[in-house]
Design a protein around this motif. Structure first.
Motif, short mmCIF file in Angstrom:
data_model
loop_
_atom_site.label_atom_id
_atom_site.label_comp_id
_atom_site.label_asym_id
_atom_site.label_seq_id
_atom_site.Cartn_x
_atom_site.Cartn_y
_atom_site.Cartn_z
N ASN A 119 -8.65 6.33 -16.15
CA ASN A 119 -9.60 5.30 -16.56
C ASN A 119 -8.93 3.94 -16.75
N LEU A 120 -7.69 3.95 -17.22
CA LEU A 120 -6.97 2.68 -17.36
C LEU A 120 -6.67 2.05 -16.02
N THR A 121 -6.46 2.90 -15.00
CA THR A 121 -6.22 2.38 -13.65
C THR A 121 -7.38 1.53 -13.18
N ALA A 122 -8.60 1.96 -13.52
CA ALA A 122 -9.80 1.24 -13.11
C ALA A 122 -9.89 -0.15 -13.73
N LEU A 123 -9.13 -0.39 -14.81
CA LEU A 123 -9.18 -1.67 -15.50
C LEU A 123 -8.04 -2.61 -15.10
N SER A 124 -7.24 -2.19 -14.12
CA SER A 124 -6.07 -2.98 -13.73
C SER A 124 -6.46 -4.39 -13.32
N PRO A 125 -5.89 -5.42 -13.96
CA PRO A 125 -6.25 -6.80 -13.62
C PRO A 125 -5.53 -7.32 -12.39
N HIS A 126 -4.37 -6.74 -12.07
CA HIS A 126 -3.64 -7.17 -10.88
C HIS A 126 -2.83 -6.02 -10.32
N TYR A 127 -2.20 -6.25 -9.18
CA TYR A 127 -1.54 -5.18 -8.41
C TYR A 127 -0.47 -4.44 -9.21
N TRP A 128 0.42 -5.16 -9.90
CA TRP A 128 1.54 -4.49 -10.56
C TRP A 128 1.10 -3.66 -11.77
N THR A 129 0.00 -4.04 -12.42
CA THR A 129 -0.56 -3.18 -13.47
C THR A 129 -1.11 -1.91 -12.84
N TYR A 130 -1.72 -2.09 -11.69
CA TYR A 130 -2.24 -0.94 -10.93
C TYR A 130 -1.10 0.02 -10.58
N VAL A 131 0.02 -0.53 -10.13
CA VAL A 131 1.19 0.29 -9.80
C VAL A 131 1.65 1.08 -11.02
N LEU A 132 1.73 0.42 -12.17
CA LEU A 132 2.19 1.07 -13.41
C LEU A 132 1.30 2.27 -13.77
N VAL A 164 0.85 -1.20 0.00
CA VAL A 164 0.00 0.00 0.00
C VAL A 164 0.88 1.25 0.00
N GLY A 165 1.86 1.27 0.90
CA GLY A 165 2.79 2.39 0.93
C GLY A 165 3.62 2.47 -0.34
N LEU A 166 3.95 1.30 -0.92
CA LEU A 166 4.78 1.27 -2.13
C LEU A 166 4.09 1.93 -3.31
N VAL A 167 2.83 1.57 -3.56
CA VAL A 167 2.13 2.14 -4.71
C VAL A 167 1.91 3.63 -4.52
N GLN A 168 1.66 4.06 -3.29
CA GLN A 168 1.46 5.48 -3.03
C GLN A 168 2.76 6.27 -3.20
N SER A 169 3.86 5.69 -2.75
CA SER A 169 5.16 6.34 -2.92
C SER A 169 5.56 6.41 -4.39
N LEU A 170 5.32 5.33 -5.13
CA LEU A 170 5.67 5.31 -6.55
C LEU A 170 4.82 6.31 -7.35
N PHE A 171 3.59 6.55 -6.89
CA PHE A 171 2.78 7.60 -7.50
C PHE A 171 3.51 8.93 -7.41
N PHE A 172 4.07 9.22 -6.25
CA PHE A 172 4.78 10.49 -6.07
C PHE A 172 6.13 10.51 -6.80
N VAL A 173 6.72 9.34 -7.03
CA VAL A 173 7.90 9.28 -7.90
C VAL A 173 7.52 9.76 -9.30
N GLY A 174 6.36 9.27 -9.78
CA GLY A 174 5.85 9.74 -11.07
C GLY A 174 5.59 11.24 -11.06
#
Length: 481
Positions: free
Chosen positions: A170-183, A126-136
């Protein structure tokens, strides 16, 4: 018979002819001086432009803080007969329960945590995906900050940003698994990171210097309003996938508003497009019911006292002024201030986003918490506007950061239970991991960051009643006076 007389006077019969009219002397003014003298510092043109542009701030806050709801840990309950299979309603965490003895109250689709099991040993994700968002965000702030100063401009950059936000959201809403969501969250962060840079500059540059402080602080109302609105959207769309789609719609709507927003005259001027800059200034004057004489020429601050070629005097295009990070690093003044402001932005955002994301750890209604947290910021903006001109930027920056730091360090023992834009996002990268730690450790980190930021602010110069320079060279000359 026509007599030719001295001084170009001609007499034909009894008629006396007027002497040829002299060309009016060209008056050269910088952007701020022209706004103050002829166009108006904050009239109907600036108000309309300011309101429309600042809507982008609300978009940034929505795309940033949507993670509070999408990545939350929902409530759980024991299954029928679960008590006999190792489930207790009084358990502190689902990690203490036997698999299969409990379920998420609102189902697995309520959040990413529930859908992909981001609890217990997987909680760090959870912290990882939020931190990587801020990296972006950090990367996007640098890229779009450069593009807004160079080829695309502020308005063009905003158009690209909003389009990308809508697509990636909108693509985020279609994420099939966690790592796609992260991307997709990283890509959304990339586009979101440029919003604040472009929107703030575009909204405040056409405003006169005496009104710019109030206008600059007022932009944050839109950011807080966006968070408050998001709490309502999240309440209506409890599924995390539906929430990402709903939170992307405003970006699509903002694209329809962009044709009604003008490019910054200062950007046109720096890019050598003097005619376009003058056209905007004439629009401002006309809308504000002011008169801008045709003999007035818009120039860079350092060109006010300089001799100009005939083409330049007529507003012909000239070579654009360019710069890079290397130019900043070569300047001792700019280099030192860049270090200070980046570090201060880092500490401030660790505290701000840390406290914002930390609402998930409160044992009360999440939607109400987020709404009240956003609303509670607004009185601080009014107070800051009042105090800025009284005490100056420097003293206020020092005092507020020291005070917040001390309060945060003390808080856990009393009650138990923002190139600067790139630095802002660097601080935000750290904040989610601090939130995951929770408890006294989190508040101690937030407090230490506040005190450090206040200490560094001591070395910043006071900018009260100082001009907004067009170029780095102008700043260096202005500082040497």
């Amino acid at each position: 018979m026509v007599d030719i007389l001295p001084n170009s006077f001609s007499v034909h019969g009894d008629q006396e002819l007027e002497p040829p009219a002299e060309s009016p002397e060209i008056e050269k003014l910088g952007v701020d001086d022209m706004l103050q003298k002829y166009c108006g510092e904050f009239g109907s043109w600036q108000l309309r432009h300011f309101l429309l542009t600042c809507l982008a701030w609300a978009l940034e806050s929505i795309h940033t803080t949507v993670m509070i709801f999408a990545d939350r840990q929902p409530g759980w309950r024991c299954l029928d007969g679960g008590s006999g299979r190792g489930c207790s309603p009084d358990a502190h965490s689902v990690c203490d329960l036997r698999p299969g003895s409990w379920e998420w109250i609102h189902g697995k689709g309520s959040s990413t945590v529930a859908e992909w099991g981001l609890v217990c040993g997987e909680r760090y994700k959870v912290g990882l995906v939020q931190s990587l968002f801020f990296v972006g965000c950090m990367i996007g702030a640098g890229v779009f900050g450069h593009l807004s100063d160079s080829k695309l401009g502020r308005r063009g950059s905003l158009a690209v940003i909003c389009f990308l936000n809508a697509v990636f959201g909108n693509l985020t809403a279609l994420s099939p698994h966690y790592w796609t969501y992260v991307l997709f969250r990283i890509l959304t962060g990339f586009s979101t990171g440029g919003v604040g840079v472009c929107a703030f500059v575009l909204a405040t540059e056409p405003i006169g210097p005496n009104k710019r402080t109030v206008a600059g602080m007022s932009t944050f109302y839109f950011y807080s309003a966006g968070i408050a609105i998001l709490s309502g959207i999240a309440y209506i769309f409890p599924s995390w996938r539906a929430l990402y789609i709903a939170s992307s719609v405003p970006s699509i709507l903002f694209i329809l508003i962009l044709p009604f927003i003008n490019e910054s005259p200062r950007w046109y001027l720096v890019r050598g497009k003097t005619k376009q800059a003058m056209k905007i200034m004439q629009q401002i004057a006309k809308s504000n019911r002011k008169h801008l004489p045709g003999s007035v020429l818009l120039v860079l601050d350092e060109e006010v006292d300089a001799n100009m070629t005939p083409n330049e005097a007529e507003g012909e295009p000239r070579k654009p002024i360019t710069g890079s990070v290397i130019d900043i690093l070569r300047s001792p003044v700019a280099r030192f201030r860049l270090f200070l402001t980046m570090t201060i932005y880092f500490t401030v955002t660790v505290v701000y986003y840390g406290l914002t994301l930390n609402v998930v750890n409160l044992k009360t209604n999440l939607y109400l918490n987020v709404f009240l947290n956003a609303i509670s910021e607004m009185p601080a903006f009014i107070l800051t506007i009042v105090l800025l001109d009284k005490f100056g930027r420097k003293r206020l920056a020092i005092g507020t950061q020291f005070f917040s730091g001390l309060e945060l360090i003390e808080e856990p023992w009393r009650v138990e239970s923002g190139e600067d834009a790139q630095a802002l996002h660097m601080g935000a990268i750290v904040a989610p991991f601090v939130v995951v730690l929770g408890g006294r450790v989190a508040f101690a980190v937030f407090g230490a960051c506040g005190i450090l930021g206040g200490a560094l602010a001591v070395y910043l110069p006071e900018t009260l009643n100082r001009p907004l320079f067009d170029t780095l060279a102008a700043m260096e000359r202005g500082e040497s006076v």
